[in-house]
Design a protein around this motif. Sequence first.
Motif, PDB file in Angstrom:
ATOM      1  N   GLU A 150       0.677  -1.191  -0.256  1.00 38.31           N
ATOM      2  CA  GLU A 150       0.111   0.059  -0.062  1.00 38.31           C
ATOM      3  C   GLU A 150       0.867   1.221  -0.027  1.00 38.31           C
ATOM      4  O   GLU A 150       1.612   1.608   1.056  1.00 38.31           O
ATOM      5  CB  GLU A 150      -0.813  -0.126   1.235  1.00 38.31           C
ATOM      6  CG  GLU A 150      -2.054  -1.076   1.065  1.00 38.31           C
ATOM      7  CD  GLU A 150      -2.997  -0.875   2.238  1.00 38.31           C
ATOM      8  OE1 GLU A 150      -3.097   0.035   2.897  1.00 38.31           O
ATOM      9  OE2 GLU A 150      -3.866  -1.840   2.405  1.00 38.31           O
ATOM     10  N   ASP A 180      -3.459   3.803  -1.253  1.00 33.66           N
ATOM     11  CA  ASP A 180      -4.145   4.074   0.251  1.00 33.66           C
ATOM     12  C   ASP A 180      -4.760   5.497   0.115  1.00 33.66           C
ATOM     13  O   ASP A 180      -3.990   6.499  -0.502  1.00 33.66           O
ATOM     14  CB  ASP A 180      -3.053   3.728   1.171  1.00 33.66           C
ATOM     15  CG  ASP A 180      -3.765   3.396   2.457  1.00 33.66           C
ATOM     16  OD1 ASP A 180      -4.967   3.457   2.378  1.00 33.66           O
ATOM     17  OD2 ASP A 180      -2.844   3.238   3.291  1.00 33.66           O
ATOM     18  N   LYS A 201      -8.042   2.180  -2.472  1.00 27.90           N
ATOM     19  CA  LYS A 201      -8.591   2.194  -1.233  1.00 27.90           C
ATOM     20  C   LYS A 201      -9.278   3.644  -0.974  1.00 27.90           C
ATOM     21  O   LYS A 201      -8.569   4.664  -0.746  1.00 27.90           O
ATOM     22  CB  LYS A 201      -7.740   1.813  -0.070  1.00 27.90           C
ATOM     23  CG  LYS A 201      -7.130   0.433  -0.393  1.00 27.90           C
ATOM     24  CD  LYS A 201      -6.388   0.148   0.893  1.00 27.90           C
ATOM     25  CE  LYS A 201      -7.112  -0.466   2.034  1.00 27.90           C
ATOM     26  NZ  LYS A 201      -6.339  -1.348   3.148  1.00 27.90           N
TER      27      LYS A 201
HETATM   28 MG    MG Z   1      -3.011   1.119   4.661  1.00 26.74          MG
END
Ligand code: MG
Length: 288
Positions: A150, A180, A201
């Motif tokens: 990430e 992320d 994300k």
């Molecule tokens: Mg993370």
Amino acid sequence: NAKQEPVGRVRVYTPRMGEQQQERKAIRGELRRAIDDGQFRLLYQPKIDIASGACVGMEALVRWDHPQRGRISPDQFIPVAERSGLIVPLGEWVMNEACRQNRAWRDAGLPPLKVAVNVSAVQFLCQDVVDMVERALDAAALPPQALEVEITESIIMTDGAKVMRLLDGLRGLGVSLAIDDFGTGYSSLSYLKRLRVNCLKIDQSFVREMLRNEDDVRITRAILNIARDFGLEVVAEGIETADHVDFFRAEGCHLGQGYFWGRPMEPTDFHRFVADSASTEGLRAVVA
Ligand code: MG
Ligand code: C2E
Ligand code: MG
Ligand code: MG
């Protein structure tokens, strides 16, 4: 990959800030020894398939168990570690430990899950991250499919060419890449056509406000559309309520992470969580 402080902004000095600076100084001094002493721990938060509720992976999240101050959260020491360069040995420990634990769970009979590890932009600038990741996978005898790295958008704005080469190197290994906190950076979206990331994300700040704030709903929908158009996986972070779950299910978002399903857990608790949810899945399959 914690939030950066704005650079060069004029700030008024307050006594409280003085305390914070003292605190940071103390932390910096102790970080080095803490790494050598093994004072860090990893917790694991499940990543969930929203439709079935099955656990499909986990994110490793670091904690500092300080002998005097107790458990310290990463927001308090990751920025300090980044500024001092100690994020390199700390990040290497995190990568090795996450891979070691993943191997241990596989050996104990848990289904093979992908572990997501946060890697700071500073690590990409200071070391050969590809080499570091490859060594961690080898040491744990894990296939690259067992790992997701990430990164935050801030990384794209640093040293373009070098970072791109390293990110390509990671993809070359077969490791997945996730962006992320997507939507909170200031970088242009054009990197999406150049960078072969697998997953976005959605930052939890959009999710937190969305039941009250229509703009956050619009931003969330826009991110889901970007992911769909680019053929990327998308994970909604910070899912706390059944309303959040309903929204993302209705919007066609497949994956989620949040307190609704599980907080970051000690390894033994995570093991039990997966074992229990796997047996319920099995039951469901038998009943159906
Ligand atoms: Mg993370
Ligand atoms: P992140 O990578 O975006 O991780 C998600 C954060 O959201 C975690 O905080 C997690 O505990 C929290 N969270 C998850 N679900 C919920 C929810 O439903 N509600 C709320 N309010 N929060 C939720 P945590 O563990 O304190 O980590 C904070 C940040 O520190 C991480 O954000 C990441 O940027 C950084 N971090 C954590 N571990 C590492 C690490 O090993 N290396 C690096 N470089 N950074 C790390
Ligand atoms: Mg974050
Ligand atoms: Mg995040």
